[in-house]
Design a protein around this motif. Structure first.
Motif, PDB file in Angstrom:
ATOM      1  N   ARG A 196       0.835  -1.211   0.000  1.00  0.00           N
ATOM      2  CA  ARG A 196       0.000   0.000   0.000  1.00  0.00           C
ATOM      3  C   ARG A 196       0.867   1.256   0.000  1.00  0.00           C
ATOM      4  O   ARG A 196       0.597   2.217  -0.724  1.00  0.00           O
ATOM      5  N   ARG A 197       1.921   1.244   0.812  1.00  0.00           N
ATOM      6  CA  ARG A 197       2.808   2.404   0.875  1.00  0.00           C
ATOM      7  C   ARG A 197       3.529   2.619  -0.454  1.00  0.00           C
ATOM      8  O   ARG A 197       3.673   3.748  -0.919  1.00  0.00           O
ATOM      9  N   LEU A 198       3.979   1.542  -1.053  1.00  0.00           N
ATOM     10  CA  LEU A 198       4.641   1.654  -2.350  1.00  0.00           C
ATOM     11  C   LEU A 198       3.686   2.204  -3.397  1.00  0.00           C
ATOM     12  O   LEU A 198       4.067   3.052  -4.217  1.00  0.00           O
ATOM     13  N   ALA A 199       2.445   1.757  -3.368  1.00  0.00           N
ATOM     14  CA  ALA A 199       1.444   2.261  -4.313  1.00  0.00           C
ATOM     15  C   ALA A 199       1.231   3.760  -4.122  1.00  0.00           C
ATOM     16  O   ALA A 199       1.113   4.510  -5.102  1.00  0.00           O
ATOM     17  N   LEU A 200       1.217   4.210  -2.872  1.00  0.00           N
ATOM     18  CA  LEU A 200       1.073   5.643  -2.609  1.00  0.00           C
ATOM     19  C   LEU A 200       2.262   6.439  -3.152  1.00  0.00           C
ATOM     20  O   LEU A 200       2.090   7.515  -3.735  1.00  0.00           O
ATOM     21  N   VAL A 201       3.455   5.911  -2.964  1.00  0.00           N
ATOM     22  CA  VAL A 201       4.656   6.586  -3.467  1.00  0.00           C
ATOM     23  C   VAL A 201       4.624   6.655  -4.996  1.00  0.00           C
ATOM     24  O   VAL A 201       4.895   7.710  -5.587  1.00  0.00           O
ATOM     25  N   LEU A 202       4.281   5.540  -5.629  1.00  0.00           N
ATOM     26  CA  LEU A 202       4.206   5.527  -7.093  1.00  0.00           C
ATOM     27  C   LEU A 202       3.158   6.512  -7.594  1.00  0.00           C
ATOM     28  O   LEU A 202       3.392   7.237  -8.570  1.00  0.00           O
ATOM     29  N   ASP A 203       1.992   6.552  -6.931  1.00  0.00           N
ATOM     30  CA  ASP A 203       0.949   7.502  -7.319  1.00  0.00           C
ATOM     31  C   ASP A 203       1.422   8.940  -7.130  1.00  0.00           C
ATOM     32  O   ASP A 203       1.169   9.801  -7.973  1.00  0.00           O
ATOM     33  N   HIS A 204       2.091   9.192  -6.029  1.00  0.00           N
ATOM     34  CA  HIS A 204       2.559  10.545  -5.736  1.00  0.00           C
ATOM     35  C   HIS A 204       3.505  11.061  -6.829  1.00  0.00           C
ATOM     36  O   HIS A 204       3.429  12.223  -7.233  1.00  0.00           O
ATOM     37  N   PHE A 205       4.386  10.198  -7.287  1.00  0.00           N
ATOM     38  CA  PHE A 205       5.346  10.609  -8.312  1.00  0.00           C
ATOM     39  C   PHE A 205       4.826  10.387  -9.734  1.00  0.00           C
ATOM     40  O   PHE A 205       5.539  10.644 -10.700  1.00  0.00           O
TER      41      PHE A 205
END
Length: 102
Positions: free
Chosen positions: A37-46
């Motif tokens: 979930r955290r990785l998905a948030l980081v990918l979405d953010h960038f």
């Protein structure tokens, strides 16, 4: 009598070990889910999109030939996904392909 006692102790010990291992696996699964979930948030953010795995053209061709089970098998082969994950991904791809044709 000793044999029965040993057998009972063996069953109890096996149950305890199984329970401990199950709890540890569940804990690790929760940690992995949080990390995903955290990785998905980081990918979405960038604004980074995950690249499509190589070989998806074959999966699309199988879907186009109305061979969904073969498409699921091929998806599993190229991605290493489990059965449920592969089925969901191929079904989502089929919906996308149908909407693109419309």
């Amino acid at each position: 009598m000793n044999t029965v006692f040993l057998l009972v102790m063996l069953v109890v010990t096996a149950g305890w070990i199984t329970s401990a291992v199950t709890l540890r696996v569940q804990s690790l699964q929760r940690q992995a889910d949080r990390a995903e979930r955290r990785l998905a948030l980081v990918l979405d953010h960038f604004g980074i999109e995950e690249p499509e795995p190589a070989g998806m053209d074959e999966v699309r061709a199988l879907l186009g030939a109305d061979r969904q089970i073969a498409a699921i098998k091929e998806y599993r082969r190229i991605t290493g996904a489990g059965l449920v994950e592969a089925k969901q991904a191929v079904e989502a791809l089929a919906v996308t392909e149908r909407s693109d044709k419309s």
